[in-house]
Design a protein around this motif. Sequence first.
Motif, short mmCIF file in Angstrom:
data_model
loop_
_atom_site.label_atom_id
_atom_site.label_comp_id
_atom_site.label_asym_id
_atom_site.label_seq_id
_atom_site.Cartn_x
_atom_site.Cartn_y
_atom_site.Cartn_z
N ARG A 1 58.17 -43.54 67.49
CA ARG A 1 58.68 -44.80 67.10
C ARG A 1 58.51 -45.23 65.48
O ARG A 1 58.71 -46.59 65.42
CB ARG A 1 58.43 -45.91 68.10
CG ARG A 1 59.45 -45.83 69.33
CD ARG A 1 58.62 -46.52 70.49
NE ARG A 1 59.64 -46.14 71.64
CZ ARG A 1 59.73 -44.88 72.33
NH1 ARG A 1 58.94 -43.78 71.59
NH2 ARG A 1 60.67 -44.66 73.30
N GLY A 2 57.84 -44.59 64.93
CA GLY A 2 57.53 -44.59 63.54
C GLY A 2 56.12 -45.58 63.43
O GLY A 2 55.96 -46.13 62.44
N VAL A 3 55.49 -45.70 64.27
CA VAL A 3 54.18 -46.34 64.42
C VAL A 3 52.86 -45.54 64.35
O VAL A 3 52.84 -44.80 65.21
CB VAL A 3 54.13 -47.38 65.60
CG1 VAL A 3 52.71 -48.16 65.49
CG2 VAL A 3 55.42 -48.41 65.66
N GLN B 1 47.86 -46.78 60.04
CA GLN B 1 48.60 -47.81 59.00
C GLN B 1 48.90 -49.15 59.56
O GLN B 1 49.14 -50.29 58.94
CB GLN B 1 49.87 -46.89 58.67
CG GLN B 1 50.76 -47.44 57.61
CD GLN B 1 52.02 -46.52 57.55
OE1 GLN B 1 52.41 -46.26 58.58
NE2 GLN B 1 52.35 -46.49 56.34
N LEU B 2 49.11 -48.96 60.81
CA LEU B 2 49.40 -50.42 61.51
C LEU B 2 48.32 -51.27 61.28
O LEU B 2 48.40 -52.43 61.01
CB LEU B 2 49.95 -50.22 62.98
CG LEU B 2 50.14 -51.63 63.81
CD1 LEU B 2 51.48 -52.03 63.24
CD2 LEU B 2 50.39 -51.10 65.27
N ARG B 3 47.14 -50.89 61.60
CA ARG B 3 45.80 -51.64 61.27
C ARG B 3 45.68 -52.16 60.01
O ARG B 3 45.43 -53.16 59.61
CB ARG B 3 44.57 -50.68 62.02
CG ARG B 3 43.44 -51.57 61.69
CD ARG B 3 42.25 -50.63 62.21
NE ARG B 3 41.03 -51.47 61.98
CZ ARG B 3 39.92 -51.16 62.37
NH1 ARG B 3 39.75 -50.11 63.27
NH2 ARG B 3 38.77 -51.83 62.45
N GLU B 4 45.90 -51.02 59.07
CA GLU B 4 45.74 -51.55 57.62
C GLU B 4 46.79 -52.67 57.33
O GLU B 4 46.39 -53.67 56.47
CB GLU B 4 45.92 -50.30 56.69
CG GLU B 4 44.66 -49.27 56.82
CD GLU B 4 45.00 -47.99 56.28
OE1 GLU B 4 46.08 -47.84 55.57
OE2 GLU B 4 44.09 -47.16 56.14
N GLN B 5 47.97 -52.51 57.81
CA GLN B 5 48.83 -53.30 57.26
C GLN B 5 49.06 -54.80 57.91
O GLN B 5 49.42 -55.78 57.44
CB GLN B 5 50.55 -52.65 57.57
CG GLN B 5 50.55 -51.69 56.49
CD GLN B 5 52.06 -50.98 56.98
OE1 GLN B 5 52.68 -50.87 58.11
NE2 GLN B 5 52.33 -49.94 56.00
N ALA C 1 56.81 -56.22 77.71
CA ALA C 1 56.35 -56.44 76.46
C ALA C 1 56.07 -57.81 76.48
O ALA C 1 57.19 -58.74 76.43
CB ALA C 1 57.22 -55.93 75.39
N GLY C 2 54.85 -58.47 76.38
CA GLY C 2 54.44 -59.60 76.15
C GLY C 2 54.18 -60.17 74.79
O GLY C 2 54.03 -59.28 73.90
N ARG C 3 53.74 -61.44 74.54
CA ARG C 3 53.41 -61.79 73.40
C ARG C 3 51.94 -61.21 72.86
O ARG C 3 51.99 -60.91 71.49
CB ARG C 3 53.25 -63.42 73.31
CG ARG C 3 54.29 -64.04 73.68
CD ARG C 3 53.96 -65.34 73.59
NE ARG C 3 55.37 -66.30 74.04
CZ ARG C 3 55.38 -67.56 74.08
NH1 ARG C 3 54.11 -68.22 74.11
NH2 ARG C 3 56.24 -68.14 74.32
N ALA C 4 51.07 -60.76 73.74
CA ALA C 4 49.77 -60.20 73.36
C ALA C 4 49.53 -58.98 74.10
O ALA C 4 48.29 -58.40 73.51
CB ALA C 4 48.65 -61.32 73.46
N SER D 1 57.89 -57.86 64.65
CA SER D 1 58.86 -56.72 64.22
C SER D 1 58.25 -55.55 64.85
O SER D 1 59.17 -54.72 65.09
CB SER D 1 58.48 -56.53 62.65
OG SER D 1 56.93 -56.37 62.38
N LEU D 2 56.89 -55.48 65.47
CA LEU D 2 56.46 -54.34 66.03
C LEU D 2 57.07 -54.55 67.57
O LEU D 2 57.48 -53.31 68.06
CB LEU D 2 55.01 -54.29 66.14
CG LEU D 2 54.26 -53.38 67.15
CD1 LEU D 2 54.50 -51.81 66.53
CD2 LEU D 2 52.71 -53.34 67.06
N ILE D 3 57.16 -55.67 68.28
CA ILE D 3 57.85 -55.70 69.62
C ILE D 3 59.31 -55.12 69.57
O ILE D 3 59.82 -54.39 70.36
CB ILE D 3 57.89 -57.11 70.13
CG1 ILE D 3 56.39 -57.46 70.21
CG2 ILE D 3 58.61 -57.20 71.17
CD1 ILE D 3 55.81 -56.95 71.72
N GLU D 4 59.88 -55.42 68.44
CA GLU D 4 61.30 -55.20 68.21
C GLU D 4 61.51 -53.34 68.16
O GLU D 4 62.36 -53.01 68.65
CB GLU D 4 61.78 -55.95 67.18
CG GLU D 4 62.15 -57.15 67.27
CD GLU D 4 62.70 -58.01 66.12
OE1 GLU D 4 63.27 -57.26 65.16
OE2 GLU D 4 62.44 -59.16 65.84
#
Length: 138
Positions: A41-43, A47-51, A84-87, A131-134
């Motif tokens: 899914r492009g994650v 990189q996610l942690r850094e951004q 998929a929840g908030r946290a 944006s990650l949830i989406e």
Amino acid sequence: MAEFEFPIRIYWEDTDAGGIVFYANYLKFFERARTEWLRARGVQQQQLREQTGGMFVVSECDVKYLRAARLDDELVITARLEEAGRASLVLTQQAYLQTGPGQRGALLSQARIRIGWVDATRLAPARIPSSLIERLTS
């Protein structure tokens, strides 16, 4: 949500002295499949942690062991996003014996795994970026 599949072959390092997959290794197989599900899914997690300054951690795990895998077996490990929840996210995962190209055999193990989102510095719970949830739910 669509089911993701990841192939794994069983090596000596995955087994006990009898050539049977050590039970805890299914958790490693499930982790690899979740990581590859994210990549598909492009994650990229680093990189996610850094951004974002956040990262996923396993917070709950319910695993059932049904049948044994053995040395040289080929498995298909699945991952499917269920909630998929908030946290946090909840995924269901299975390990199947692969009987041929694209063919699943016996169900070996199954799990329900919750991964929580935390601030990577403090390891405190945080909200998953929308944006990650989406990206993960589309």
